[in-house]
Structures are given as structure tokens and as C-alpha cells.
Design a protein around this motif. Sequence first.
Motif, mmCIF file in Angstrom:
data_model
loop_
_atom_site.group_PDB
_atom_site.id
_atom_site.type_symbol
_atom_site.label_atom_id
_atom_site.label_comp_id
_atom_site.label_asym_id
_atom_site.label_seq_id
_atom_site.Cartn_x
_atom_site.Cartn_y
_atom_site.Cartn_z
ATOM 1 N N ILE A 107 0.838 -1.211 0.000
ATOM 2 C CA ILE A 107 0.000 0.000 0.000
ATOM 3 C C ILE A 107 0.866 1.252 0.000
ATOM 4 N N LEU A 108 1.942 1.260 0.802
ATOM 5 C CA LEU A 108 2.833 2.411 0.846
ATOM 6 C C LEU A 108 3.492 2.656 -0.506
ATOM 7 N N ALA A 109 3.858 1.577 -1.207
ATOM 8 C CA ALA A 109 4.440 1.734 -2.542
ATOM 9 C C ALA A 109 3.426 2.335 -3.499
ATOM 10 N N LEU A 110 2.174 1.919 -3.384
ATOM 11 C CA LEU A 110 1.107 2.461 -4.217
ATOM 12 C C LEU A 110 0.870 3.941 -3.908
ATOM 13 N N VAL A 111 0.911 4.279 -2.616
ATOM 14 C CA VAL A 111 0.746 5.682 -2.203
ATOM 15 C C VAL A 111 1.866 6.544 -2.772
ATOM 16 N N ARG A 112 3.099 6.049 -2.717
ATOM 17 C CA ARG A 112 4.222 6.824 -3.245
ATOM 18 C C ARG A 112 4.068 7.094 -4.742
ATOM 19 N N ARG A 113 3.568 6.111 -5.473
ATOM 20 C CA ARG A 113 3.396 6.290 -6.916
ATOM 21 C C ARG A 113 2.293 7.293 -7.241
ATOM 22 N N ASN A 114 1.343 7.439 -6.317
ATOM 23 C CA ASN A 114 0.195 8.328 -6.557
ATOM 24 C C ASN A 114 0.143 9.485 -5.565
ATOM 25 N N ALA A 115 1.294 9.836 -4.997
ATOM 26 C CA ALA A 115 1.330 10.844 -3.926
ATOM 27 C C ALA A 115 0.809 12.197 -4.381
ATOM 28 N N ALA A 116 1.178 12.621 -5.596
ATOM 29 C CA ALA A 116 0.753 13.941 -6.070
ATOM 30 C C ALA A 116 -0.765 14.024 -6.154
ATOM 31 N N MET A 117 -1.395 12.991 -6.725
ATOM 32 C CA MET A 117 -2.855 12.973 -6.833
ATOM 33 C C MET A 117 -3.508 12.950 -5.449
ATOM 34 N N LEU A 118 -2.956 12.135 -4.532
ATOM 35 C CA LEU A 118 -3.525 12.032 -3.193
ATOM 36 C C LEU A 118 -3.413 13.354 -2.434
ATOM 37 N N ARG A 119 -2.274 14.040 -2.593
ATOM 38 C CA ARG A 119 -2.121 15.338 -1.914
ATOM 39 C C ARG A 119 -3.152 16.345 -2.416
ATOM 40 N N ARG A 120 -3.389 16.366 -3.725
ATOM 41 C CA ARG A 120 -4.381 17.289 -4.276
ATOM 42 C C ARG A 120 -5.782 16.943 -3.796
ATOM 43 N N TRP A 121 -6.058 15.636 -3.722
ATOM 44 C CA TRP A 121 -7.396 15.199 -3.350
ATOM 45 C C TRP A 121 -7.675 15.376 -1.859
ATOM 46 N N ARG A 122 -6.704 15.034 -1.032
ATOM 47 C CA ARG A 122 -6.950 15.026 0.408
ATOM 48 C C ARG A 122 -6.785 16.406 1.049
ATOM 49 N N LYS A 123 -5.963 17.282 0.433
ATOM 50 C CA LYS A 123 -5.754 18.637 0.970
ATOM 51 C C LYS A 123 -5.455 18.595 2.473
ATOM 52 N N MET A 124 -4.448 17.809 2.817
ATOM 53 C CA MET A 124 -4.156 17.517 4.223
ATOM 54 C C MET A 124 -2.714 17.883 4.560
ATOM 55 N N SER A 125 -2.504 18.351 5.774
ATOM 56 C CA SER A 125 -1.156 18.572 6.306
ATOM 57 C C SER A 125 -1.096 17.970 7.701
ATOM 58 N N TYR A 126 0.110 17.849 8.243
ATOM 59 C CA TYR A 126 0.247 17.270 9.580
ATOM 60 C C TYR A 126 -0.374 18.157 10.658
ATOM 61 N N THR A 127 -0.334 19.480 10.447
ATOM 62 C CA THR A 127 -0.860 20.418 11.440
ATOM 63 C C THR A 127 -1.762 21.416 10.744
ATOM 64 N N SER A 128 -3.000 21.506 11.160
ATOM 65 C CA SER A 128 -3.897 22.503 10.569
ATOM 66 C C SER A 128 -3.397 23.905 10.914
ATOM 67 N N LEU A 129 -3.819 24.883 10.125
ATOM 68 C CA LEU A 129 -3.395 26.258 10.374
ATOM 69 C C LEU A 129 -3.835 26.728 11.761
#
Length: 241
Positions: A107-129
Motif C-alpha cells: 500500500i505504501l508503494a502504491l501511495v508513493r506512486r500516486n502521492a501527487a494525486m492524493l495530496r491534491r485530493w486530500r488537501k491535508m497537512s500534519y498540522t492545521s493552520l
Amino acid sequence: MPEMTSIPTVLILTDSLAFPRREPEVVTYEQTWVALLKRRFPDVDFVHCGRGGATIGDLFKHSAYYHGTIKPALVLVQSGIVDCAPRALSVIEQQVLQRLPIVGSLILALVRRNAAMLRRWRKMSYTSLASYEASVQAFEHLFANVHWVGILPVDAEYESRVQGIGAAVDRYNAVLRSRNYISTTDFSPSDIMSDHHHLNADGHCRLATRVAETVKFVVLDGGVPKESHARPCENSGDVVL
């Protein structure tokens, strides 16, 4: 018994940006901005408490030994890029997947391959503003004379690799700019390693010069500059005021 002479203490709280590194380029301890400050101000006690990969909340917890046990003349905090960067997974999700045999690795390998798409979709950071600002306020409630080192600027290549990182840095830096702020907005790619977020030797020297201005005014002269803009280093072996 002779009277003891106290010397001023500066508490430095950072993520990995103040530490020496072996990669992607080498920065020795002597080249770090913390070490440069110690040499520039031998009569000041610099206490560095840091942790690589730490969010601002992690730093608050990690610095607990100094809560109520130290009265620094100045507190310097360098934190924010870990908090604000767009993420494909949360910390807990990563920890869960890392503990799963075989399936987790797939799963982690799959996430790494699709990280850019996931970042755009999830709009998430470790700490909210909001949480970031709450931690900033917690530090300022605990310590007097807290000064915040700005999050380093984002170049075009970093933005192309992690879309949205530039806007995120701007939002989180805006929280810091309303306080005692040590600007890094004029730092260039020549000050930053090829990973786009760690300082190289020249960058450490440049930041040491800028922070030295704050140390001089706040600790030695008793002033409180609102925003520091010292001129850059002339070479990587000295701190210039």
C-alpha cells in the motif's frame, strides 16, 4: 563564598533545519547556524533542543524539560515546513501501514506512486493552520521574548514536485509575521540544499547572520526588533553583523 555571575541564556527550538546533515549535501556541525552563533557570542549560553521531522506540537512536547526550569533572555523557534507541507497520508496512517506485514509495504508503494494525486485530493497537512497558531500561542504563553524564524521560501522546482507547498508556506508564515519574526523571504535556491527545504552551508551562515542581529538587540542591548533583516554573510566561515 564568591558571588556567582549569571550569563544570558538563549533557548533554541527547531526541527531538522538547525542540525548538521550528510545528505543530500554535507553540512558539518561547525557550519550550522547554531554553532556559528555560539562562536559569535561566547558569553551567551545557547541551549538547543530539537528533533528532526518534528511538528510544532512535537517541539512543544519535546521541550517539556525546559518548561518552568529555564528563564531564557530569548527563545528562537524554527518550525513550520513539517507542519504545513501537503501530505498524502496522516502520521497515524503511515504508522499503521508500516506495522502491517507485506500488505502495508504494498500500500505504501502504491501511495508513493500516486502521492501527487492524493495530496491534491486530500488537501491535508500534519498540522492545521488553526492548530499551528494555537501552538505558537502556547509557546508565547510559556516563554517571554519568543522570536520565530520564517519558513524558507519555495522555488519553482519544489512547487512542481509538491503542488500547493508555496501557498501553504505563505499561510503559515503569515501567522509568524504578526509576531517577532526573523525573515527568510529573501533566501534563494543557492542557500538551500537540493532537497528544497534544508539549508546548505551558505544558508546556515546567512541565517546565523540574521539571527545574530536579534541576539545582539534583544540579549545584549535589551531591544526588541519586530522583524530582522540583517545583511547576508560575506563568507561561510564567519558571522557578519
